[in-house]
Design a protein around this motif. Structure first.
Motif, PDB file in Angstrom:
ATOM      1  N   ARG A 118      25.376   9.349 -16.512  1.00  0.00           N
ATOM      2  CA  ARG A 118      25.163   7.897 -16.447  1.00  0.00           C
ATOM      3  C   ARG A 118      24.048   7.465 -17.412  1.00  0.00           C
ATOM      4  NH1 ARG A 118      24.935   4.114 -11.491  1.00  0.00           N
ATOM      5  NH2 ARG A 118      23.193   2.724 -11.893  1.00  0.00           N
ATOM      6  N   ASP A 119      22.934   8.214 -17.413  1.00  0.00           N
ATOM      7  CA  ASP A 119      21.813   7.860 -18.294  1.00  0.00           C
ATOM      8  C   ASP A 119      22.194   7.968 -19.758  1.00  0.00           C
ATOM      9  OD1 ASP A 119      20.219   7.300 -16.137  1.00  0.00           O
ATOM     10  OD2 ASP A 119      19.162   9.225 -16.157  1.00  0.00           O
ATOM     11  N   GLU A 120      23.006   8.973 -20.101  1.00  0.00           N
ATOM     12  CA  GLU A 120      23.434   9.138 -21.484  1.00  0.00           C
ATOM     13  C   GLU A 120      24.344   7.996 -21.918  1.00  0.00           C
ATOM     14  OE1 GLU A 120      23.202  14.033 -21.706  1.00  0.00           O
ATOM     15  OE2 GLU A 120      25.032  13.034 -21.030  1.00  0.00           O
ATOM     16  N   LEU A 121      25.206   7.525 -21.004  1.00  0.00           N
ATOM     17  CA  LEU A 121      26.040   6.360 -21.312  1.00  0.00           C
ATOM     18  C   LEU A 121      25.172   5.119 -21.505  1.00  0.00           C
ATOM     19  CD1 LEU A 121      29.074   6.869 -18.893  1.00  0.00           C
ATOM     20  CD2 LEU A 121      29.110   6.992 -21.389  1.00  0.00           C
ATOM     21  N   ALA A 122      24.150   4.970 -20.642  1.00  0.00           N
ATOM     22  CA  ALA A 122      23.244   3.822 -20.758  1.00  0.00           C
ATOM     23  C   ALA A 122      22.557   3.819 -22.118  1.00  0.00           C
ATOM     24  CB  ALA A 122      22.209   3.857 -19.643  1.00  0.00           C
ATOM     25  N   LEU A 166      22.102  -2.278 -11.943  1.00  0.00           N
ATOM     26  CA  LEU A 166      23.310  -2.907 -11.415  1.00  0.00           C
ATOM     27  C   LEU A 166      24.308  -3.207 -12.531  1.00  0.00           C
ATOM     28  CD1 LEU A 166      24.512  -3.836  -8.730  1.00  0.00           C
ATOM     29  CD2 LEU A 166      23.553  -6.100  -9.159  1.00  0.00           C
ATOM     30  N   ARG A 167      23.811  -3.686 -13.669  1.00  0.00           N
ATOM     31  CA  ARG A 167      24.723  -3.993 -14.778  1.00  0.00           C
ATOM     32  C   ARG A 167      25.426  -2.725 -15.253  1.00  0.00           C
ATOM     33  NH1 ARG A 167      24.147  -6.527 -20.873  1.00  0.00           N
ATOM     34  NH2 ARG A 167      25.909  -7.958 -20.626  1.00  0.00           N
ATOM     35  N   LEU A 168      24.656  -1.659 -15.405  1.00  0.00           N
ATOM     36  CA  LEU A 168      25.237  -0.380 -15.809  1.00  0.00           C
ATOM     37  C   LEU A 168      26.274   0.086 -14.789  1.00  0.00           C
ATOM     38  CD1 LEU A 168      25.341   2.170 -17.592  1.00  0.00           C
ATOM     39  CD2 LEU A 168      23.413   3.052 -16.245  1.00  0.00           C
ATOM     40  N   ALA A 169      25.935  -0.006 -13.504  1.00  0.00           N
ATOM     41  CA  ALA A 169      26.830   0.461 -12.448  1.00  0.00           C
ATOM     42  C   ALA A 169      28.165  -0.267 -12.482  1.00  0.00           C
ATOM     43  CB  ALA A 169      26.171   0.282 -11.083  1.00  0.00           C
ATOM     44  N   TYR A 170      28.124  -1.584 -12.739  1.00  0.00           N
ATOM     45  CA  TYR A 170      29.363  -2.355 -12.718  1.00  0.00           C
ATOM     46  C   TYR A 170      30.173  -2.207 -14.003  1.00  0.00           C
ATOM     47  CZ  TYR A 170      28.974  -4.446  -8.147  1.00  0.00           C
ATOM     48  OH  TYR A 170      28.952  -4.621  -6.770  1.00  0.00           O
ATOM     49  N   ILE A 171      29.529  -1.909 -15.115  1.00  0.00           N
ATOM     50  CA  ILE A 171      30.288  -1.577 -16.330  1.00  0.00           C
ATOM     51  C   ILE A 171      31.054  -0.278 -16.105  1.00  0.00           C
ATOM     52  CG2 ILE A 171      30.101  -0.821 -18.733  1.00  0.00           C
ATOM     53  CD1 ILE A 171      27.750  -2.758 -19.052  1.00  0.00           C
ATOM     54  N   ILE A 172      30.354   0.717 -15.536  1.00  0.00           N
ATOM     55  CA  ILE A 172      30.990   2.010 -15.280  1.00  0.00           C
ATOM     56  C   ILE A 172      32.082   1.867 -14.221  1.00  0.00           C
ATOM     57  CG2 ILE A 172      30.592   4.317 -14.326  1.00  0.00           C
ATOM     58  CD1 ILE A 172      27.868   4.297 -15.715  1.00  0.00           C
ATOM     59  N   SER A 226      23.886   0.569 -29.045  1.00  0.00           N
ATOM     60  CA  SER A 226      24.981  -0.204 -29.650  1.00  0.00           C
ATOM     61  C   SER A 226      24.816  -1.697 -29.419  1.00  0.00           C
ATOM     62  CB  SER A 226      26.324   0.260 -29.075  1.00  0.00           C
ATOM     63  OG  SER A 226      26.535   1.632 -29.318  1.00  0.00           O
ATOM     64  N   GLY A 227      23.676  -2.091 -28.849  1.00  0.00           N
ATOM     65  CA  GLY A 227      23.392  -3.505 -28.684  1.00  0.00           C
ATOM     66  C   GLY A 227      23.836  -4.127 -27.379  1.00  0.00           C
ATOM     67  N   ILE A 228      24.257  -3.299 -26.438  1.00  0.00           N
ATOM     68  CA  ILE A 228      24.612  -3.813 -25.109  1.00  0.00           C
ATOM     69  C   ILE A 228      23.428  -3.555 -24.190  1.00  0.00           C
ATOM     70  CG2 ILE A 228      26.169  -3.595 -23.132  1.00  0.00           C
ATOM     71  CD1 ILE A 228      28.358  -2.780 -25.080  1.00  0.00           C
ATOM     72  N   LYS A 229      22.729  -4.599 -23.815  1.00  0.00           N
ATOM     73  CA  LYS A 229      21.517  -4.463 -23.026  1.00  0.00           C
ATOM     74  C   LYS A 229      21.828  -4.010 -21.611  1.00  0.00           C
ATOM     75  CE  LYS A 229      18.434  -5.661 -26.069  1.00  0.00           C
ATOM     76  NZ  LYS A 229      17.438  -4.660 -26.545  1.00  0.00           N
ATOM     77  N   ILE A 230      21.090  -3.028 -21.161  1.00  0.00           N
ATOM     78  CA  ILE A 230      21.173  -2.557 -19.779  1.00  0.00           C
ATOM     79  C   ILE A 230      19.836  -2.893 -19.131  1.00  0.00           C
ATOM     80  CG2 ILE A 230      21.560  -0.593 -18.260  1.00  0.00           C
ATOM     81  CD1 ILE A 230      23.999  -1.373 -19.901  1.00  0.00           C
ATOM     82  N   ASP A 231      19.697  -4.160 -18.701  1.00  0.00           N
ATOM     83  CA  ASP A 231      18.418  -4.627 -18.169  1.00  0.00           C
ATOM     84  C   ASP A 231      18.125  -4.067 -16.785  1.00  0.00           C
ATOM     85  OD1 ASP A 231      18.099  -6.248 -20.439  1.00  0.00           O
ATOM     86  OD2 ASP A 231      19.392  -7.779 -19.545  1.00  0.00           O
TER      87      ASP A 231
END
Length: 288
Positions: A68-72, A86-92, A78-83
């Protein structure tokens, strides 16, 4: 091989490679609807998701496995902010629901992700009618007696689809009115009840809890104590089918320590049954 992915409801489940595609096709659309407001709040619109999906596929092609951290980190670079997490979790989760990724092999204690097409390339597909019937048959034969509301809550299906699913298999089940509800169960029950008292030390996410909408049958009169614990409630003591207390674990290097909290005074045989349950748990972990 067992896979972990988001399916049925907005939470992780373990599924076999043979079942993952038809279960996603049946339940993912409804989970997406439940997630829609969170997608909007987290700014995961169609353009952001399209870019995220492209990054995931490119990074994982060739049976690669990333945490998960490596994907983040890839998203950020690549310019997709992971603030926030929760945002990361829902993208995945969105990528899991779309059948793009699923769990890969564990890397130490960390979970990894792989492309579903590479991890489970030959999984089964079913029509919606076939999938509804299959899911209902598995649920009621493994968790009955249960009502159609229990099935809908567990599966994440609408009540209409849950009723359709039950109608497809109810000729293979028996039913009985229990507390004003029609409950369904398998026609052949070969296993007898264990000798009383028998105890299980369970998580609140165990299927004995999460598999039912109506949990009154397991309430020994201590629901207020459980409710008052709120998020602190993680583990329950179940004796002869009823919740009679809670427990906590502390895993040490060479032992597992279990702290018990009873809601009622137990007899000596009942306490011995709890000890036996704790011993079974220690054996499962390979710790005394």
């Amino acid at each position: 091989r067992i896979l972990r992915t988001h399916v049925l409801r907005p939470t992780w489940h373990f599924v076999t490679p043979q079942d993952i595609r038809w279960m996603l096709a049946l339940t993912a659309p409804r989970v997406h609807k439940l997630n829609d407001s969170t997608y909007r709040i987290q700014g995961i619109d169609s353009e952001v998701y399209k870019r995220s999906r492209k990054i995931i596929v490119k990074a994982l092609q060739g049976e690669k496995q990333l945490t998960r951290d490596e994907l983040a980190s890839l998203f950020e670079s690549s310019g997709i902010k992971i603030d926030n997490g929760l945002r990361l979790a829902y993208i995945i989760m969105r990528a899991e629901l779309d059948g793009i990724i699923c769990s890969g092999p564990r890397r130490g204690k960390q979970f990894t992700y792989m492309l579903l097409d590479e991890r489970a390339p030959a999984s089964n597909t079913l029509t919606k009618s076939e999938a509804l019937a299959e899911l209902a048959a598995r649920y009621f034969t493994s968790r009955g007696p249960a009502s159609v509301k229990d099935f809908a809550g567990w599966s994440g299906l609408s009540m209409a689809d849950a009723r359709t699913a039950l109608e497809a298999v109810n000729n293979k089940l028996e039913s009985e009115e229990i507390n004003g509800q029609t409950c369904w169960f398998p026609q052949t029950r070969t296993r007898g009840l264990p000798k009383s008292p028998f105890v299980y030390l369970l998580s609140i996410y165990d299927e004995y809890i999460s598999g039912y909408k109506d949990r009154t049958a397991m309430d020994a009169g201590f629901s207020m104590q459980l409710f008052a614990m709120g998020n602190a409630l993680q583990f329950i003591i179940v004796m002869d089918g009823l919740v009679v207390g809670t427990w906590k674990r502390t895993i040490k290097k060479d032992a597992v320590l279990i702290e018990l909290n009873y809601f009622k005074k137990l007899s000596r045989p009942e306490k011995l049954a709890v000890v036996n349950a704790a011993d079974r748990y220690g054996e499962f972990l390979g710790l005394p």
